[in-house]
Design an enzyme around this catalytic site. Structure first.
Site, PDB file in Angstrom:
ATOM      1  N   ARG A  51      29.407  24.424  32.975  1.00  0.00           N
ATOM      2  CA  ARG A  51      28.800  23.097  33.132  1.00  0.00           C
ATOM      3  C   ARG A  51      29.861  22.123  33.609  1.00  0.00           C
ATOM      4  O   ARG A  51      30.985  22.159  33.129  1.00  0.00           O
ATOM      5  CB  ARG A  51      28.249  22.582  31.800  1.00  0.00           C
ATOM      6  CG  ARG A  51      27.140  23.426  31.290  1.00  0.00           C
ATOM      7  CD  ARG A  51      26.115  22.657  30.476  1.00  0.00           C
ATOM      8  NE  ARG A  51      24.991  23.543  30.239  1.00  0.00           N
ATOM      9  CZ  ARG A  51      23.912  23.592  30.989  1.00  0.00           C
ATOM     10  NH1 ARG A  51      23.790  22.787  32.005  1.00  0.00           N
ATOM     11  NH2 ARG A  51      22.939  24.439  30.748  1.00  0.00           N
TER      12      ARG A  51
ATOM     13  N   ARG B 299      19.520  34.559  35.443  1.00  0.00           N
ATOM     14  CA  ARG B 299      20.712  35.082  34.787  1.00  0.00           C
ATOM     15  C   ARG B 299      20.652  34.837  33.284  1.00  0.00           C
ATOM     16  O   ARG B 299      19.996  33.914  32.827  1.00  0.00           O
ATOM     17  CB  ARG B 299      21.941  34.349  35.345  1.00  0.00           C
ATOM     18  CG  ARG B 299      22.882  35.231  36.104  1.00  0.00           C
ATOM     19  CD  ARG B 299      24.070  34.414  36.545  1.00  0.00           C
ATOM     20  NE  ARG B 299      25.213  34.598  35.676  1.00  0.00           N
ATOM     21  CZ  ARG B 299      25.829  33.626  35.003  1.00  0.00           C
ATOM     22  NH1 ARG B 299      25.414  32.406  35.085  1.00  0.00           N
ATOM     23  NH2 ARG B 299      26.883  33.901  34.271  1.00  0.00           N
TER      24      ARG B 299
ATOM     25  N   LYS C  15      19.470  22.031  41.248  1.00  0.00           N
ATOM     26  CA  LYS C  15      19.424  23.412  41.757  1.00  0.00           C
ATOM     27  C   LYS C  15      18.374  23.612  42.848  1.00  0.00           C
ATOM     28  O   LYS C  15      17.210  23.301  42.671  1.00  0.00           O
ATOM     29  CB  LYS C  15      19.141  24.341  40.578  1.00  0.00           C
ATOM     30  CG  LYS C  15      19.198  25.814  40.902  1.00  0.00           C
ATOM     31  CD  LYS C  15      19.479  26.568  39.629  1.00  0.00           C
ATOM     32  CE  LYS C  15      19.227  28.034  39.706  1.00  0.00           C
ATOM     33  NZ  LYS C  15      19.678  28.711  38.496  1.00  0.00           N
TER      34      LYS C  15
HETATM   35  C1  BTN Z   1      19.217  32.274  38.174  1.00  0.00           C
HETATM   36  O1  BTN Z   1      19.245  31.156  38.672  1.00  0.00           O
HETATM   37  O2  BTN Z   1      19.570  32.460  36.996  1.00  0.00           O
HETATM   38  C2  BTN Z   1      18.776  33.428  39.024  1.00  0.00           C
HETATM   39  C3  BTN Z   1      17.355  33.266  39.507  1.00  0.00           C
HETATM   40  C4  BTN Z   1      16.895  34.414  40.377  1.00  0.00           C
HETATM   41  C5  BTN Z   1      15.404  34.364  40.637  1.00  0.00           C
HETATM   42  C6  BTN Z   1      14.967  35.422  41.609  1.00  0.00           C
HETATM   43  S1  BTN Z   1      13.296  35.204  42.121  1.00  0.00           S
HETATM   44  C7  BTN Z   1      13.301  36.770  42.884  1.00  0.00           C
HETATM   45  C8  BTN Z   1      14.070  37.694  41.979  1.00  0.00           C
HETATM   46  N1  BTN Z   1      13.204  38.281  40.977  1.00  0.00           N
HETATM   47  C9  BTN Z   1      13.485  37.864  39.755  1.00  0.00           C
HETATM   48  O3  BTN Z   1      12.874  38.175  38.713  1.00  0.00           O
HETATM   49  N2  BTN Z   1      14.535  37.031  39.788  1.00  0.00           N
HETATM   50  C10 BTN Z   1      15.042  36.865  41.132  1.00  0.00           C
END
Ligand code: BTN
Length: 337
Positions: free
Chosen positions: A322, A121, A186
């Site tokens: 946060r 994100r 996380k």
């Molecule tokens: C976050 O924590 O900000 C979101 C992470 C999401 C990661 C997943 S891995 C599969 C899919 N492809 C990506 O490029 N991102 C999501």
């Protein structure tokens, strides 16, 4: 990343020693190519032991993603998905968004062993080691417009928490809007991207990254507290089974969401909310910071924060959250700036 490193990884997946010569022979490649493939795996963060006279070995067996195994674990849910596995891709979300615009089927799941440009994100990077993470994207088509999908990220979090619970993870909690955390660190992240007409139809690509078994090199890259499922449930996991559990849970939850929105899932989300009734800090895009008490979420997925006897609503995409108490830790691990 090229094909050969994955060929070598599959041979080493049992955690036993394999000589360079034996790998070369059964893969139909030269010993030099084996050596180069091993180097490429190491550069991608895979630990490989090398012992003269014995060959190469992984520190422990790795469950390689296999279509048949995933289908087997999905059982009667298997026909609900159109499963596609790939060794390496820039980002499963990017590729599936492109495919979705070109007409890919509802229920398409794109799973990758490795992403060269995994995204999180707010423009962050998603780091995951080969063989130790789960990275996939699911395409879901909706009759509603994209505006009605605001709570989808939260609904996805509920699905992940349910699946992790089935895998014996106790205490997985949800951090608004898109993280699953365990003991403040996380475990998994969610990236939803969508497209469509205001009044529908629309589609969403639900991207999920799960830490199944973390290596030191991923922890170092991320530089924030992150947790993995194997530690959280205290046993070795088969990533094929984890994926099947997550997909089944996701299907159930997104079915509910597409009929009735986030409202029927709201109570469960709040029950699992990591910061419920705790002091949190909300960062806005213009740099403003708001502090208040997290009071859960609205039916459209907005975060509710109470301050000065007033409850404010925050929408994902605009803000980062946060916890203000140091004990809660967490944050956007795996997706450092
Ligand atoms: C976050 O924590 O900000 C979101 C992470 C999401 C990661 C997943 S891995 C599969 C899919 N492809 C990506 O490029 N991102 C999501």
């Amino acid at each position: 990343m090229a094909v050969l490193p994955f060929v070598v990884l599959r041979m080493l997946a049992d955690g036993r020693f394999h000589s360079g010569e034996a790998i070369a022979r059964s893969a139909g490649m030269s010993r030099g190519s084996v050596w180069l493939a091993v180097r490429e795996l190491e550069r991608a963060g895979v630990d490989i032991y090398k012992v003269r006279g014995r060959g190469y070995r992984l520190p422990q067996p790795v469950s390689v993603l296999e279509r048949d195994a995933i289908m087997h674990h999905l059982g009667c849910a298997a026909p609900l998905f159109k499963l596609e596995l790939t060794d390496s891709v820039d980002s499963t979300n990017t590729l599936l968004m492109r495919r979705a615009s070109a007409g890919a089927a509802h229920g398409t799941v794109l799973v990758a062993e490795h992403q060269s440009g995994g995204r999180g994100r707010m423009g962050r990077v998603w780091h995951a080691g080969i063989g130790g993470g789960l990275m996939f994207s699911l395409l879901w088509r909706f009759e509603q417009g994209a505006g009605a999908l605001a709570g989808l990220s939260l609904a996805t979090g509920v699905a992940l928490a349910r699946a992790f619970e089935q895998l014996d993870v106790a205490g997985a909690a949800l951090k608004w809007p898109n993280d699953v955390i365990w003991k403040g660190a996380k475990l998994a992240g969610i990236l939803i991207e969508m497209q469509g007409d205001a009044l529908g139809p629309s589609f969403a690509v639900i991207g999920v990254g799960v830490n199944v078994r973390l290596t030191e090199s991923v922890r170092t890259q991320v530089g924030q507290p992150i947790a993995d499922l194997e530690t959280a449930c205290g046993r070795t996991l088969d990533r094929n089974q984890v994926l099947a559990r997550v997909l089944s849970a996701l299907h159930g939850v997104v079915e509910v969401f597409s009929r009735a929105g986030f409202a029927p899932l709201r109570e469960e989300w709040q029950r699992r909310h990591a910061h419920q009734d705790r002091i949190v800090t909300v960062g806005l895009p213009d740099g403003t910071v708001h502090r208040g008490i997290a009071r859960g979420v609205a039916e459209d997925g907005a975060l509710l924060v109470e301050a000065h006897r007033e409850t404010r609503r925050y929408h994902a995409g605009e803000v980062s959250l946060r916890p203000s108490e140091p004990a809660m830790g967490g944050g956007n691990a795996n997706s450092g700036d």
